[in-house]
Design an enzyme around this catalytic site. Structure first.
Site, PDB file in Angstrom:
ATOM      1  N   LYS A 114       0.826  -1.204   0.000  1.00 40.07           N
ATOM      2  CA  LYS A 114       0.000   0.000   0.000  1.00 40.07           C
ATOM      3  C   LYS A 114       0.860   1.254   0.000  1.00 40.07           C
ATOM      4  O   LYS A 114       0.518   2.249  -0.626  1.00 40.07           O
ATOM      5  CB  LYS A 114      -0.957  -0.002   1.205  1.00 40.07           C
ATOM      6  CG  LYS A 114      -2.054  -1.040   1.029  1.00 40.07           C
ATOM      7  CD  LYS A 114      -3.168  -0.875   2.015  1.00 40.07           C
ATOM      8  CE  LYS A 114      -4.290  -1.852   1.671  1.00 40.07           C
ATOM      9  NZ  LYS A 114      -5.247  -2.031   2.727  1.00 40.07           N
ATOM     10  N   LYS A 196      -4.037 -10.579  -7.030  1.00 42.37           N
ATOM     11  CA  LYS A 196      -5.242 -10.838  -6.226  1.00 42.37           C
ATOM     12  C   LYS A 196      -6.459 -10.106  -6.810  1.00 42.37           C
ATOM     13  O   LYS A 196      -6.322  -8.999  -7.315  1.00 42.37           O
ATOM     14  CB  LYS A 196      -4.956 -10.312  -4.803  1.00 42.37           C
ATOM     15  CG  LYS A 196      -6.052 -10.550  -3.808  1.00 42.37           C
ATOM     16  CD  LYS A 196      -5.688  -9.986  -2.431  1.00 42.37           C
ATOM     17  CE  LYS A 196      -6.005  -8.521  -2.299  1.00 42.37           C
ATOM     18  NZ  LYS A 196      -6.085  -8.032  -0.912  1.00 42.37           N
ATOM     19  N   LYS A 199     -10.856  -5.072  -4.923  1.00 40.79           N
ATOM     20  CA  LYS A 199     -11.839  -4.036  -5.249  1.00 40.79           C
ATOM     21  C   LYS A 199     -11.192  -2.690  -5.571  1.00 40.79           C
ATOM     22  O   LYS A 199     -11.818  -1.818  -6.146  1.00 40.79           O
ATOM     23  CB  LYS A 199     -12.859  -3.897  -4.119  1.00 40.79           C
ATOM     24  CG  LYS A 199     -12.257  -3.744  -2.740  1.00 40.79           C
ATOM     25  CD  LYS A 199     -13.259  -4.094  -1.634  1.00 40.79           C
ATOM     26  CE  LYS A 199     -12.559  -4.321  -0.303  1.00 40.79           C
ATOM     27  NZ  LYS A 199     -13.357  -5.009   0.681  1.00 40.79           N
TER      28      LYS A 199
HETATM   29  P1  TYM Z   1     -10.680  -7.151   3.857  1.00 36.93           P
HETATM   30  O1  TYM Z   1     -11.853  -6.315   4.152  1.00 36.93           O
HETATM   31  O2  TYM Z   1      -9.624  -6.623   2.916  1.00 36.93           O
HETATM   32  O3  TYM Z   1     -11.139  -8.553   3.302  1.00 36.93           O
HETATM   33  C1  TYM Z   1     -12.124  -9.326   3.993  1.00 36.93           C
HETATM   34  C2  TYM Z   1     -11.780 -10.802   3.871  1.00 36.93           C
HETATM   35  O4  TYM Z   1     -11.768 -11.199   2.491  1.00 36.93           O
HETATM   36  C3  TYM Z   1     -10.555 -11.886   2.207  1.00 36.93           C
HETATM   37  N1  TYM Z   1     -10.188 -11.618   0.800  1.00 36.93           N
HETATM   38  C4  TYM Z   1      -9.969 -12.565  -0.120  1.00 36.93           C
HETATM   39  N2  TYM Z   1     -10.028 -13.905  -0.054  1.00 36.93           N
HETATM   40  C5  TYM Z   1      -9.763 -14.600  -1.188  1.00 36.93           C
HETATM   41  N3  TYM Z   1      -9.442 -14.005  -2.372  1.00 36.93           N
HETATM   42  C6  TYM Z   1      -9.369 -12.654  -2.481  1.00 36.93           C
HETATM   43  N4  TYM Z   1      -9.073 -12.089  -3.641  1.00 36.93           N
HETATM   44  C7  TYM Z   1      -9.646 -11.877  -1.317  1.00 36.93           C
HETATM   45  N5  TYM Z   1      -9.681 -10.542  -1.068  1.00 36.93           N
HETATM   46  C8  TYM Z   1     -10.005 -10.404   0.236  1.00 36.93           C
HETATM   47  C9  TYM Z   1      -9.543 -11.306   3.187  1.00 36.93           C
HETATM   48  O5  TYM Z   1      -8.444 -12.159   3.383  1.00 36.93           O
HETATM   49  C10 TYM Z   1     -10.383 -11.145   4.438  1.00 36.93           C
HETATM   50  O6  TYM Z   1     -10.466 -12.365   5.144  1.00 36.93           O
HETATM   51  N6  TYM Z   1      -7.903  -6.613   7.974  1.00 36.93           N
HETATM   52  C11 TYM Z   1      -9.038  -7.296   7.391  1.00 36.93           C
HETATM   53  C12 TYM Z   1     -10.319  -7.086   8.181  1.00 36.93           C
HETATM   54  C13 TYM Z   1     -10.170  -7.373   9.617  1.00 36.93           C
HETATM   55  C14 TYM Z   1     -10.133  -8.659  10.234  1.00 36.93           C
HETATM   56  C15 TYM Z   1      -9.977  -8.401  11.623  1.00 36.93           C
HETATM   57  C16 TYM Z   1     -10.246  -9.954   9.752  1.00 36.93           C
HETATM   58  C17 TYM Z   1     -10.021  -6.444  10.591  1.00 36.93           C
HETATM   59  N7  TYM Z   1      -9.912  -7.069  11.797  1.00 36.93           N
HETATM   60  C18 TYM Z   1      -9.905  -9.440  12.534  1.00 36.93           C
HETATM   61  C19 TYM Z   1     -10.157 -10.994  10.681  1.00 36.93           C
HETATM   62  C20 TYM Z   1     -10.000 -10.740  12.046  1.00 36.93           C
HETATM   63  C21 TYM Z   1      -9.240  -6.799   5.989  1.00 36.93           C
HETATM   64  O7  TYM Z   1      -8.834  -5.707   5.634  1.00 36.93           O
HETATM   65  O8  TYM Z   1      -9.994  -7.628   5.213  1.00 36.93           O
END
Ligand code: TYM
Length: 330
Positions: A114, A196, A199
Site C-alpha cells: 500500500k 489478487k 476491489k
Molecule cells: P478485507 O476487508 O480486505 O477482506 C475481507 C476478507 O476477504 C478476504 N479476501 C480474499 N479472499 C480470497 N481471495 C481474495 N481475492 C480476497 N480478497 C479479500 C480477506 O483475506 C479477508 O479475510 N484486515 C481485514 C479485516 C479485519 C479482520 C480483523 C479480519 C479487521 N480485523 C480481525 C479478521 C480478524 C481486511 O482488511 O480484510
C-alpha cells in the site's frame, strides 16, 4: 468455549474474492462448528487508515452488515456488530501497539504494497493497523479466525503479540489459529490472474462485485483472461487464468478441482466459462435479493444493537483483566 472471530472492512464494495475467501467460510463454519460461538463484525475503524467519504462510509457499514445476513449468517446464531461501536477495540489496539515493535509493522507485506501505491499522506494507522486487527481478535479470546491468504501474515503477528503479552504479564489471551479455505484463499484478478482480485483495482473487469449487475458478472467470466492452450487443467504457474476459474468453480460448488477437470476433459474454454458464468449468476442472485430485503428492514438495527451489547459485555470484562495485568488505572 471455542470462538470464531472475523471481520470485513467497509471500503469499496465486496468482491467474489471476499465472498469465497471469507463470507462463504463464515457461513460454512457456522454450520460445521456447532459448539463454536461466532462473532463477525464490520471493521469500520480499519477503513479510516485511508481517506473515506463520510456518506459512503456510513452506507457501506450498513451494507456489509446486510450482506453478512444475505450470504447466510444466521442472526440467532451469530453475534454481528460494528467494530467502532465497541470502544474496547481501539483501547486494546493501543495496548497492542505498545506490545509490538515498529520493525514488525514495517515488515507487513500489505503495508509495503500500500505504501508503494500511495506515496503521500500515508496515515500512521496504515502502519499500525495490524495491532488493531490483533486487538479485534484477542479481545474475544478467538480460537479460530477465518481469513483469506492476504491476511495470514497479520494472523501470525497476532499470535506473536498474544504470546509476547502472555509472557510479559501472565496468561491473558488465547492464541488464535488462522483458518484459510482449502480452495479459494486467494482468488485472482480476472484480467491479470497472477494478482489478487481486489476491489481497489482500476479495471472493473478484473473483479466481480457481489452487487454487480448479474449479466455484467456473467460477461466478466466470459471475458476472463485464459491462456492459448485449450486444456481445462489446474496449473497455477503455467495456466493461472484457467486455474483461477477452476478455483472459483470448485469453491462455489463445493466440488474438488479434480472432479471438475474430469468433467471437462475434451471440452472447450468457452463451454466451461459459460457454465461458470451460470454458477456465478445462481450464487449472486439469491444473495442480492435477500440483501435488498434486509437493507430496508428494521431487523438489521435490532441485530446490530444486540450484537453491540453482547460484544461490549465480553470486551469490557477482557479489558478490565488486561488493565489489571499491566497495572493501568487505580
Ligand atoms: P478485507 O476487508 O480486505 O477482506 C475481507 C476478507 O476477504 C478476504 N479476501 C480474499 N479472499 C480470497 N481471495 C481474495 N481475492 C480476497 N480478497 C479479500 C480477506 O483475506 C479477508 O479475510 N484486515 C481485514 C479485516 C479485519 C479482520 C480483523 C479480519 C479487521 N480485523 C480481525 C479478521 C480478524 C481486511 O482488511 O480484510
Amino acid at each position: 468455549m471455542k470462538r470464531l472471530v472475523s471481520g470485513i472492512k467497509p471500503t469499496g464494495e465486496p468482491t467474489l474474492g471476499n465472498y469465497i475467501g471469507a463470507l462463504r467460510q463464515f457461513v460454512n463454519l457456522q454450520n460445521e462448528l456447532p459448539d463454536t460461538e461466532i462473532f463477525v463484525f464490520i471493521a469500520d475503524l480499519h477503513a479510516i487508515t485511508t481517506p473515506q467519504d463520510k456518506q459512503k462510509l456510513k452506507k457501506r457499514i450498513r451494507e456489509i452488515a446486510a450482506l453478512y445476513i444475505a450470504c447466510g449468517l444466521d442472526p440467532e446464531r451469530v453475534t454481528l456488530f460494528i467494530q467502532s461501536e465497541v470502544m474496547e477495540h481501539a483501547v486494546l489496539g493501543y495496548i497492542m501497539e505498545s506490545t509490538a515493535y515498529i520493525g514488525e509493522m514495517e515488515r507487513m507485506t500489505q503495508y509495503k504494497d500500500k505504501k508503494r501505491k500511495q506515496t503521500e499522506g500515508i496515515r500512521t494507522s496504515l502502519l499500525t493497523y495490524p495491532a488493531l486487527m490483533a486487538a479485534d481478535i484477542l479481545l474475544y479470546d478467538a480460537t479460530v479466525v477465518p481469513v483469506g491468504e492476504d491476511q495470514r501474515q497479520h494472523l501470525e503477528l497476532t499470535r506473536d503479540l498474544a504470546n509476547r503479552f502472555n509472557n510479559m504479564y501472565g496468561e491473558t489471551f488465547v492464541v488464535p489459529e488462522a483458518y484459510t479455505p482449502k480452495v479459494g484463499a486467494r482468488i485472482k484478478s480476472l484480467t491479470e490472474p497472477t494478482k489478487k482480485m481486489d476491489k481497489s483495482s482500476e479495471n472493473p473487469k478484473s473483479y466481480i462485485l457481489l452487487q454487480d449487475d448479474l449479466n455484467a458478472a456473467k460477461n466478466k467470466i466470459r471475458s476472463a483472461v485464459t491462456d492459448s492452450d485449450s486444456k481445462i487443467k489446474f496449473d497455477e504457474k503455467n495456466k493461472p487464468g484457467i486455474s483461477n476459474l477452476l478455483m472459483i468453480y470448485a469453491a462455489l460448488t463445493d466440488r474438488s478441482i479434480k472432479d471438475i477437470e474430469d468433467q471437462y476433459i475434451g471440452s472447450t474454454y468457452q463451454a466451461f466459462k459459460e457454465d461458470l458464468a451460470n454458477i456465478v449468476y445462481d450464487t449472486l442472485k439469491p444473495i442480492q435479493e435477500k440483501f435488498n430485503e434486509i437493507l430496508k428492514s428494521k431487523e438489521l438495527d435490532e441485530i446490530l444493537d444486540k450484537g453491540r451489547e453482547k460484544a461490549s459485555y465480553i470486551a469490557r470484562r477482557k479489558m478490565s483483566k488486561v488493565y489489571k495485568r499491566i497495572g493501568l488505572g487505580r
